[in-house]
Design a protein around this motif. Sequence first.
Motif, PDB file in Angstrom:
ATOM      1  N   MET A   1       6.530  -7.421   8.642  1.00  0.00           N
ATOM      2  CA  MET A   1       5.935  -6.428   7.766  1.00  0.00           C
ATOM      3  C   MET A   1       6.735  -6.369   6.468  1.00  0.00           C
ATOM      4  SD  MET A   1       5.327  -2.343   8.353  1.00  0.00           S
ATOM      5  CE  MET A   1       7.041  -2.037   8.658  1.00  0.00           C
ATOM      6  N   ALA A   2       6.021  -6.241   5.369  1.00  0.00           N
ATOM      7  CA  ALA A   2       6.653  -6.117   4.061  1.00  0.00           C
ATOM      8  C   ALA A   2       6.296  -4.758   3.460  1.00  0.00           C
ATOM      9  CB  ALA A   2       6.197  -7.252   3.150  1.00  0.00           C
ATOM     10  N   TYR A   3       6.984  -4.418   2.387  1.00  0.00           N
ATOM     11  CA  TYR A   3       6.792  -3.146   1.706  1.00  0.00           C
ATOM     12  C   TYR A   3       6.433  -3.413   0.253  1.00  0.00           C
ATOM     13  CZ  TYR A   3       9.309  -1.457   5.795  1.00  0.00           C
ATOM     14  OH  TYR A   3       9.699  -1.191   7.073  1.00  0.00           O
ATOM     15  N   TRP A   4       5.561  -2.559  -0.280  1.00  0.00           N
ATOM     16  CA  TRP A   4       5.042  -2.731  -1.628  1.00  0.00           C
ATOM     17  C   TRP A   4       4.931  -1.393  -2.334  1.00  0.00           C
ATOM     18  CZ3 TRP A   4       4.584  -7.703  -2.962  1.00  0.00           C
ATOM     19  CH2 TRP A   4       4.519  -8.630  -1.915  1.00  0.00           C
ATOM     20  N   LEU A   5       4.812  -1.448  -3.640  1.00  0.00           N
ATOM     21  CA  LEU A   5       4.475  -0.287  -4.441  1.00  0.00           C
ATOM     22  C   LEU A   5       3.253  -0.673  -5.268  1.00  0.00           C
ATOM     23  CD1 LEU A   5       6.708   2.181  -6.262  1.00  0.00           C
ATOM     24  CD2 LEU A   5       4.928   1.038  -7.586  1.00  0.00           C
ATOM     25  N   PHE A   6       2.194   0.144  -5.178  1.00  0.00           N
ATOM     26  CA  PHE A   6       0.973  -0.055  -5.956  1.00  0.00           C
ATOM     27  C   PHE A   6       0.860   1.113  -6.922  1.00  0.00           C
ATOM     28  CE2 PHE A   6      -1.936  -2.474  -2.689  1.00  0.00           C
ATOM     29  CZ  PHE A   6      -0.972  -3.450  -2.524  1.00  0.00           C
ATOM     30  N   LYS A   7       0.706   0.807  -8.198  1.00  0.00           N
ATOM     31  CA  LYS A   7       0.510   1.848  -9.205  1.00  0.00           C
ATOM     32  C   LYS A   7      -0.979   2.133  -9.377  1.00  0.00           C
ATOM     33  CE  LYS A   7       4.381   0.748 -12.284  1.00  0.00           C
ATOM     34  NZ  LYS A   7       4.665   0.295 -13.668  1.00  0.00           N
ATOM     35  N   THR A   8      -1.276   3.397  -9.609  1.00  0.00           N
ATOM     36  CA  THR A   8      -2.641   3.816  -9.895  1.00  0.00           C
ATOM     37  C   THR A   8      -2.603   5.021 -10.817  1.00  0.00           C
ATOM     38  OG1 THR A   8      -4.752   4.500  -8.932  1.00  0.00           O
ATOM     39  CG2 THR A   8      -2.763   5.274  -7.816  1.00  0.00           C
ATOM     40  N   GLU A   9      -3.621   5.154 -11.615  1.00  0.00           N
ATOM     41  CA  GLU A   9      -3.769   6.348 -12.441  1.00  0.00           C
ATOM     42  C   GLU A   9      -4.596   7.338 -11.642  1.00  0.00           C
ATOM     43  OE1 GLU A   9      -5.228   5.243 -16.303  1.00  0.00           O
ATOM     44  OE2 GLU A   9      -3.599   3.789 -16.576  1.00  0.00           O
ATOM     45  N   PRO A  10      -4.024   8.499 -11.310  1.00  0.00           N
ATOM     46  CA  PRO A  10      -4.725   9.414 -10.406  1.00  0.00           C
ATOM     47  C   PRO A  10      -6.042   9.948 -10.945  1.00  0.00           C
ATOM     48  CG  PRO A  10      -2.733  10.420 -11.268  1.00  0.00           C
ATOM     49  CD  PRO A  10      -2.711   8.989 -11.692  1.00  0.00           C
ATOM     50  N   ASP A  11      -6.260   9.901 -12.270  1.00  0.00           N
ATOM     51  CA  ASP A  11      -7.564  10.300 -12.801  1.00  0.00           C
ATOM     52  C   ASP A  11      -8.652   9.308 -12.381  1.00  0.00           C
ATOM     53  OD1 ASP A  11      -6.394  12.448 -14.004  1.00  0.00           O
ATOM     54  OD2 ASP A  11      -6.442  11.628 -16.034  1.00  0.00           O
ATOM     55  N   LEU A 124      15.040  -2.518  -8.355  1.00  0.00           N
ATOM     56  CA  LEU A 124      13.602  -2.308  -8.187  1.00  0.00           C
ATOM     57  C   LEU A 124      12.919  -2.460  -9.545  1.00  0.00           C
ATOM     58  CD1 LEU A 124      11.298  -1.436  -6.243  1.00  0.00           C
ATOM     59  CD2 LEU A 124      11.786   0.921  -6.918  1.00  0.00           C
ATOM     60  N   ALA A 125      11.891  -3.301  -9.596  1.00  0.00           N
ATOM     61  CA  ALA A 125      11.206  -3.577 -10.862  1.00  0.00           C
ATOM     62  C   ALA A 125      10.691  -2.306 -11.539  1.00  0.00           C
ATOM     63  CB  ALA A 125      10.056  -4.551 -10.620  1.00  0.00           C
ATOM     64  N   LEU A 126      10.296  -1.328 -10.764  1.00  0.00           N
ATOM     65  CA  LEU A 126       9.743  -0.092 -11.305  1.00  0.00           C
ATOM     66  C   LEU A 126      10.692   0.599 -12.272  1.00  0.00           C
ATOM     67  CD1 LEU A 126       7.431   2.078 -11.095  1.00  0.00           C
ATOM     68  CD2 LEU A 126       8.874   3.165  -9.351  1.00  0.00           C
ATOM     69  N   VAL A 127      11.987   0.554 -11.991  1.00  0.00           N
ATOM     70  CA  VAL A 127      12.947   1.299 -12.812  1.00  0.00           C
ATOM     71  C   VAL A 127      13.558   0.453 -13.931  1.00  0.00           C
ATOM     72  CG1 VAL A 127      13.462   2.885 -10.912  1.00  0.00           C
ATOM     73  CG2 VAL A 127      14.929   0.893 -11.279  1.00  0.00           C
ATOM     74  N   LYS A 128      13.174  -0.802 -13.994  1.00  0.00           N
ATOM     75  CA  LYS A 128      13.697  -1.676 -15.043  1.00  0.00           C
ATOM     76  C   LYS A 128      12.861  -1.529 -16.308  1.00  0.00           C
ATOM     77  CE  LYS A 128      15.950  -5.062 -12.165  1.00  0.00           C
ATOM     78  NZ  LYS A 128      16.154  -6.467 -11.899  1.00  0.00           N
ATOM     79  N   GLY A 130      10.654  -2.121 -19.413  1.00  0.00           N
ATOM     80  CA  GLY A 130       9.638  -3.090 -19.779  1.00  0.00           C
ATOM     81  C   GLY A 130       8.761  -3.588 -18.648  1.00  0.00           C
ATOM     82  N   ASN A 131       8.994  -3.151 -17.412  1.00  0.00           N
ATOM     83  CA  ASN A 131       8.164  -3.634 -16.313  1.00  0.00           C
ATOM     84  C   ASN A 131       6.864  -2.857 -16.265  1.00  0.00           C
ATOM     85  OD1 ASN A 131       7.017  -3.715 -13.519  1.00  0.00           O
ATOM     86  ND2 ASN A 131       8.585  -5.290 -13.385  1.00  0.00           N
ATOM     87  N   ARG A 132       5.755  -3.573 -16.321  1.00  0.00           N
ATOM     88  CA  ARG A 132       4.455  -2.922 -16.301  1.00  0.00           C
ATOM     89  C   ARG A 132       3.578  -3.424 -15.159  1.00  0.00           C
ATOM     90  NH1 ARG A 132       2.726   0.224 -19.832  1.00  0.00           N
ATOM     91  NH2 ARG A 132       0.631  -0.627 -19.979  1.00  0.00           N
ATOM     92  N   LEU A 133       4.154  -4.139 -14.227  1.00  0.00           N
ATOM     93  CA  LEU A 133       3.353  -4.645 -13.105  1.00  0.00           C
ATOM     94  C   LEU A 133       2.769  -3.490 -12.288  1.00  0.00           C
ATOM     95  CD1 LEU A 133       5.234  -7.682 -11.549  1.00  0.00           C
ATOM     96  CD2 LEU A 133       3.051  -7.678 -12.741  1.00  0.00           C
ATOM     97  N   SER A 134       1.535  -3.663 -11.866  1.00  0.00           N
ATOM     98  CA  SER A 134       0.881  -2.627 -11.070  1.00  0.00           C
ATOM     99  C   SER A 134       1.140  -2.788  -9.581  1.00  0.00           C
ATOM    100  CB  SER A 134      -0.624  -2.647 -11.336  1.00  0.00           C
ATOM    101  OG  SER A 134      -1.168  -3.890 -10.947  1.00  0.00           O
ATOM    102  N   ILE A 135       1.662  -3.936  -9.188  1.00  0.00           N
ATOM    103  CA  ILE A 135       1.994  -4.212  -7.789  1.00  0.00           C
ATOM    104  C   ILE A 135       3.368  -4.860  -7.778  1.00  0.00           C
ATOM    105  CG2 ILE A 135       1.420  -5.677  -5.802  1.00  0.00           C
ATOM    106  CD1 ILE A 135      -1.506  -5.270  -6.549  1.00  0.00           C
TER     107      ILE A 135
END
Length: 157
Positions: A1-11, A124-128, A130-135
């Motif tokens: 099993m792997a772990y991921w972060l998916f970004k979404t705009e809640p609107d 973690l890419a999220l906190v770096k 310039g990172n704009r990846l959604s996954i």
Amino acid sequence: MAYWLFKTEPDTFSIDTLRIQQVSCWEGVRNYQARNMLRDDIRIGDLVLIYHSSCKNVGVAGIAKVVREAYPDHFAFDPESDYFDAKSNPENPRWVMVDVEFVRKTKRVIPLGVLKAMPELSELALVKKGNRLSIMPVSEQEWQAILSKEELGKSAR
């Protein structure tokens, strides 16, 4: 099993939307690096942090589980869709999606500011910048560290 972060705009689509639907396709990914992860790396049973972005309360809002591996994103074939891509077709799909199932909301939205302050998330890419990846992938240690911040007032360890 792997772990991921998916970004979404809640609107557009939020953890509450997923809670109501229970299972949903994760469509509209239009970045090749993110597409490649969807296609090549994300598997049934992987766990996903649902991250709300571009909103007032930015942060990790819940958890989902992958229940269907990559398949063609049919929205790319629909000229009426915001995700239409004239260069993609059913015989040669350019874009893919996976299906995710609601697991739970986090006890609170874990704010980006809290995540950025955690030394254990420095890679973690999220906190770096310039990172704009959604996954993006999340290590098991990063996953545990993030979820340790569900309770208000938990200090960075």
